[in-house]
Design a protein around this motif. Structure first.
Motif, PDB file in Angstrom:
ATOM      1  N   THR A  25     -49.748   7.594  -2.864  1.00  0.00           N
ATOM      2  CA  THR A  25     -49.346   7.682  -1.415  1.00  0.00           C
ATOM      3  C   THR A  25     -49.737   9.226  -2.039  1.00  0.00           C
ATOM      4  O   THR A  25     -49.754  10.356  -2.999  1.00  0.00           O
ATOM      5  N   ILE A  58     -49.913  13.139  -0.704  1.00  0.00           N
ATOM      6  CA  ILE A  58     -48.637  13.986   0.427  1.00  0.00           C
ATOM      7  C   ILE A  58     -49.607  15.406   0.870  1.00  0.00           C
ATOM      8  O   ILE A  58     -50.609  15.587  -0.483  1.00  0.00           O
ATOM      9  N   GLU A  90     -43.533  21.823  -2.113  1.00  0.00           N
ATOM     10  CA  GLU A  90     -44.721  20.879  -2.987  1.00  0.00           C
ATOM     11  C   GLU A  90     -43.131  20.050  -3.206  1.00  0.00           C
ATOM     12  O   GLU A  90     -43.877  18.923  -3.034  1.00  0.00           O
ATOM     13  N   GLY A 119     -40.434  19.873  -2.948  1.00  0.00           N
ATOM     14  CA  GLY A 119     -39.290  19.153  -1.194  1.00  0.00           C
ATOM     15  C   GLY A 119     -40.764  17.819  -0.528  1.00  0.00           C
ATOM     16  O   GLY A 119     -39.982  17.194  -0.750  1.00  0.00           O
ATOM     17  N   ASN A 120     -41.473  18.184  -0.600  1.00  0.00           N
ATOM     18  CA  ASN A 120     -42.656  16.942  -0.172  1.00  0.00           C
ATOM     19  C   ASN A 120     -42.009  15.513  -1.310  1.00  0.00           C
ATOM     20  O   ASN A 120     -41.839  14.589  -0.852  1.00  0.00           O
ATOM     21  N   LEU A 144     -39.842  14.763  -3.358  1.00  0.00           N
ATOM     22  CA  LEU A 144     -38.452  14.054  -3.123  1.00  0.00           C
ATOM     23  C   LEU A 144     -38.016  13.908  -2.408  1.00  0.00           C
ATOM     24  O   LEU A 144     -37.466  12.893  -2.797  1.00  0.00           O
ATOM     25  N   ARG A 145     -38.925  14.268  -0.934  1.00  0.00           N
ATOM     26  CA  ARG A 145     -38.741  13.506   0.113  1.00  0.00           C
ATOM     27  C   ARG A 145     -39.134  12.136   0.075  1.00  0.00           C
ATOM     28  O   ARG A 145     -38.307  11.048   0.851  1.00  0.00           O
ATOM     29  N   GLN A 146     -40.031  11.347  -0.793  1.00  0.00           N
ATOM     30  CA  GLN A 146     -40.366  10.343  -0.704  1.00  0.00           C
ATOM     31  C   GLN A 146     -39.679   9.918  -1.867  1.00  0.00           C
ATOM     32  O   GLN A 146     -39.876   8.508  -2.455  1.00  0.00           O
ATOM     33  N   THR A 181     -35.728   7.880  -3.720  1.00  0.00           N
ATOM     34  CA  THR A 181     -34.776   7.021  -3.106  1.00  0.00           C
ATOM     35  C   THR A 181     -33.787   7.353  -4.948  1.00  0.00           C
ATOM     36  O   THR A 181     -34.544   7.303  -6.073  1.00  0.00           O
ATOM     37  N   ARG A 215     -35.098  15.828 -11.509  1.00  0.00           N
ATOM     38  CA  ARG A 215     -34.784  14.619 -11.093  1.00  0.00           C
ATOM     39  C   ARG A 215     -35.400  13.497 -11.643  1.00  0.00           C
ATOM     40  O   ARG A 215     -35.217  12.413 -11.607  1.00  0.00           O
TER      41      ARG A 215
END
Length: 157
Positions: free
Chosen positions: A36, A38, A56, A58-59, A61-63, A65, A117
């Motif tokens: 992937t 981004i 970046e 935030g982008n 972390l959105r990927q 789970t 994270r």
């Protein structure tokens, strides 16, 4: 176990794209694999380094789970030989991990939220590599780990 590689920015050069495509195809013979990219931030030149890392981050972390095991490719991470990395990869698979996610950040690294994270940091080398080069380099090592674990004639000691 599904393995995912998330990268900030697009791969521009056709020779890197070809290498990424080749190793992605090889990896999918062993288990589900996803690559992937981004997209780079728009108007990044008008942002500070800290703002870029946060956006970046935030982008990235959105990927993710909550169940993902996340390993950042970071120059301050743990370094392994190819055999040690293969064993590390095997232990992740045996741990019941459903999705192992590797992340290559942008030129300024990761935001504090992404570091918080992450489960772990790995380093490919003490040297610094461009974001274009590190992708096929890491994918080759991931492929090598799979061949080592299956005793295939790819890796030589």
């Amino acid at each position: 176990m599904k393995t995912t590689l998330i990268c900030i920015g697009r791969t521009n050069e056709t020779y890197w794209q070809a290498a990424i495509g080749e190793y992605t195809k090889r990896l999918r013979r062993y288990s589900p694999f996803e690559f992937t990219e981004i997209a780079d931030l728009k108007n990044a030149k008008s942002l500070t380094e800290a703002q870029i890392k946060e956006a970046e981050g935030g982008n990235i972390l959105r990927q993710l789970t909550p169940e993902d095991y996340v390993a950042l490719l970071d120059d301050k991470g743990v370094q392994y030989t190819s055999l040690q990395f293969a064993d590390w990869y095997r232990r992740r698979a045996l741990s019941g991990c459903k999705r192992l996610v590797f992340v290559i950040g942008g030129p300024y690294g990761f935001s504090s939220a992404v570091y918080a994270r992450a489960n772990e940091k790995l380093s490919l080398s003490l040297m610094t590599f461009s974001h274009q080069i590190v992708r096929p380099l890491f994918l080759e090592q991931l492929y090598r780990a799979n061949t080592i674990l299956r005793n295939e004639p790819y890796h030589h000691e």
